[in-house]
Motif scaffolding. Structure first.
Motif, short mmCIF file in Angstrom:
data_model
loop_
_atom_site.label_atom_id
_atom_site.label_comp_id
_atom_site.label_asym_id
_atom_site.label_seq_id
_atom_site.Cartn_x
_atom_site.Cartn_y
_atom_site.Cartn_z
N ALA A 133 42.46 37.92 44.48
CA ALA A 133 42.19 38.32 43.10
C ALA A 133 41.73 37.13 42.26
O ALA A 133 40.81 37.26 41.44
N LEU A 134 42.34 35.99 42.46
CA LEU A 134 41.93 34.79 41.73
C LEU A 134 40.51 34.37 42.08
O LEU A 134 39.75 33.90 41.22
N GLN A 135 40.14 34.53 43.33
CA GLN A 135 38.80 34.15 43.77
C GLN A 135 37.73 35.02 43.10
O GLN A 135 36.57 34.60 42.99
N GLY A 136 38.12 36.22 42.67
CA GLY A 136 37.15 37.13 42.05
C GLY A 136 36.97 36.92 40.57
O GLY A 136 36.16 37.61 39.93
N ILE A 137 37.68 35.95 39.99
CA ILE A 137 37.60 35.72 38.53
C ILE A 137 36.52 34.69 38.24
O ILE A 137 36.44 33.66 38.89
N GLU A 138 35.70 35.00 37.23
CA GLU A 138 34.69 34.05 36.77
C GLU A 138 35.29 33.19 35.67
O GLU A 138 35.69 33.70 34.63
N ALA A 140 43.08 37.88 32.79
CA ALA A 140 42.63 38.10 34.16
C ALA A 140 43.51 37.35 35.16
O ALA A 140 43.84 37.87 36.23
N VAL A 141 43.89 36.12 34.82
CA VAL A 141 44.75 35.33 35.70
C VAL A 141 46.13 35.98 35.82
O VAL A 141 46.68 36.10 36.92
N LEU A 142 46.69 36.42 34.71
CA LEU A 142 47.99 37.07 34.74
C LEU A 142 47.94 38.35 35.58
O LEU A 142 48.87 38.64 36.34
N ALA A 143 46.87 39.09 35.46
CA ALA A 143 46.72 40.31 36.25
C ALA A 143 46.62 39.98 37.74
O ALA A 143 47.19 40.68 38.58
N ALA A 144 45.90 38.91 38.06
CA ALA A 144 45.74 38.51 39.46
C ALA A 144 47.05 38.05 40.07
O ALA A 144 47.30 38.24 41.26
N LEU A 145 47.91 37.45 39.26
CA LEU A 145 49.18 36.93 39.76
C LEU A 145 50.29 37.97 39.74
O LEU A 145 51.44 37.67 40.07
N ASP A 146 49.95 39.20 39.37
CA ASP A 146 50.97 40.23 39.21
C ASP A 146 51.45 40.80 40.54
O ASP A 146 52.52 41.37 40.63
N SER A 147 50.66 40.63 41.60
CA SER A 147 51.02 41.18 42.90
C SER A 147 52.14 40.39 43.55
O SER A 147 52.30 39.19 43.31
N ASP A 148 52.91 41.06 44.42
CA ASP A 148 53.97 40.39 45.17
C ASP A 148 53.43 39.73 46.45
O ASP A 148 54.15 38.98 47.11
N ASP A 169 36.81 26.89 36.25
CA ASP A 169 36.62 27.16 37.68
C ASP A 169 37.50 26.25 38.53
O ASP A 169 38.05 26.67 39.55
N ALA A 170 37.65 24.98 38.10
CA ALA A 170 38.48 24.04 38.84
C ALA A 170 39.94 24.49 38.83
O ALA A 170 40.62 24.46 39.86
N VAL A 171 40.42 24.90 37.67
CA VAL A 171 41.81 25.35 37.55
C VAL A 171 42.02 26.60 38.40
O VAL A 171 43.03 26.74 39.11
N LEU A 172 41.08 27.53 38.34
CA LEU A 172 41.18 28.75 39.14
C LEU A 172 41.21 28.43 40.64
O LEU A 172 41.98 29.03 41.39
N SER A 173 40.39 27.49 41.05
CA SER A 173 40.34 27.11 42.47
C SER A 173 41.67 26.51 42.92
O SER A 173 42.15 26.79 44.03
N MET A 174 42.27 25.68 42.07
CA MET A 174 43.54 25.06 42.46
C MET A 174 44.68 26.08 42.45
O MET A 174 45.59 26.00 43.27
N LEU A 175 44.61 27.05 41.54
CA LEU A 175 45.58 28.14 41.58
C LEU A 175 45.40 28.95 42.86
O LEU A 175 46.38 29.36 43.50
N THR A 176 44.14 29.18 43.22
CA THR A 176 43.84 29.91 44.46
C THR A 176 44.39 29.18 45.67
O THR A 176 45.00 29.79 46.56
N ALA A 177 44.19 27.87 45.72
CA ALA A 177 44.69 27.07 46.84
C ALA A 177 46.21 27.16 46.94
O ALA A 177 46.77 27.24 48.04
#
Length: 227
Positions: A78-83, A62-70, A90-98
């Motif tokens: 996309a990252l915010q929509g991942i559970e 899911a993370v790889l798919a979210a990061l696939d966009s340019d 969740d912490a790692v996802l939030s920091m990736l989102t930031a």
């Protein structure tokens, strides 16, 4: 041995066998249950491991798919929509989102995301500290120095690599406020810490010299040069 003695022994042995069989019939279910619990526990453990492995693989996909966009903004959304499925994920996802929000020039969004992590008691402390540190550094131009100083002082009290980085930020705030003596003393404390990294040590040495001080790597004392 007489025939009577042999007969008595045979009868006694037969009684022992009968008693053993009676006990097995009465309590044998306990042994069967124990075996079933052991086998069932092992099977459940393997199931849980397989489930955790599948969950981790799914999260990674899911993370790889979210990061696939340019587009960084699209990646952040996309990252915010991942559970994540756990506080740590969740912490790692939030920091990736930031990080993606920063790439999209959404500074306020990145700070808000990091602050959410820093105050979430369900998230491991180390992630909260990292998020708090990053949020404070991002607000160097927008938050008053005293407020940032309080935040970094709290992080410096933790110790370890993050504590040393917080001390460095405190030294930079002292420089910003024109307190050269406090900045030198703080950098000197960083130098004398056993956990200081080579890069941080080099930065501390350079700034102390630039501020007119003389680094002391042995006693923890610092003297001002007359030049």
């Amino acid at each position: 041995m007489s025939n009577s003695d042999g007969f008595i022994e045979e009868v006694t042995e037969e009684l022992r066998r009968d008693q053993m069989m009676a006990k097995l019939k009465k309590y044998g279910w306990i042994a069967v249950l124990a075996v079933l619990l052991i086998v069932g526990g092992a099977a459940f453990s393997e199931y849980r491991k397989a489930q955790a492995r599948a969950q981790a693989e799914g999260l990674g996909d899911a993370v790889l798919a979210a990061l696939d966009s340019d587009d960084a903004a699209v990646r952040a959304t996309a990252l915010q929509g991942i559970e994540g499925g756990s506080a740590q994920a969740d912490a790692v996802l939030s920091m990736l989102t930031a990080s993606e929000q920063l790439s999209a020039d959404d500074l306020d969004g990145a700070i808000a995301t990091l602050n959410e992590v820093s105050v979430n008691g369900d998230i491991p402390q180390v992630y909260r500290q990292i998020a708090s540190f990053k949020a404070l550094t991002l607000q160097a131009e927008t938050m008053d120095a005293d407020t940032r100083k309080q935040g970094f002082e709290a992080l410096a009290a933790v110790g370890g690599p993050l504590g040393l980085l917080a001390q460095e930020q405190l030294a930079l705030i002292a420089i910003q406020q024109g307190d050269t003596e406090a900045a030198i003393a703080t950098y000197q404390a960083v130098l004398n810490d056993a956990g200081v990294t080579p890069d941080l040590q080099q930065r501390a040495l350079q700034v102390i010299v630039a501020l007119g001080g003389e680094p002391d790597l042995t006693s923890g004392l610092i003297t001002e040069s007359n030049g």
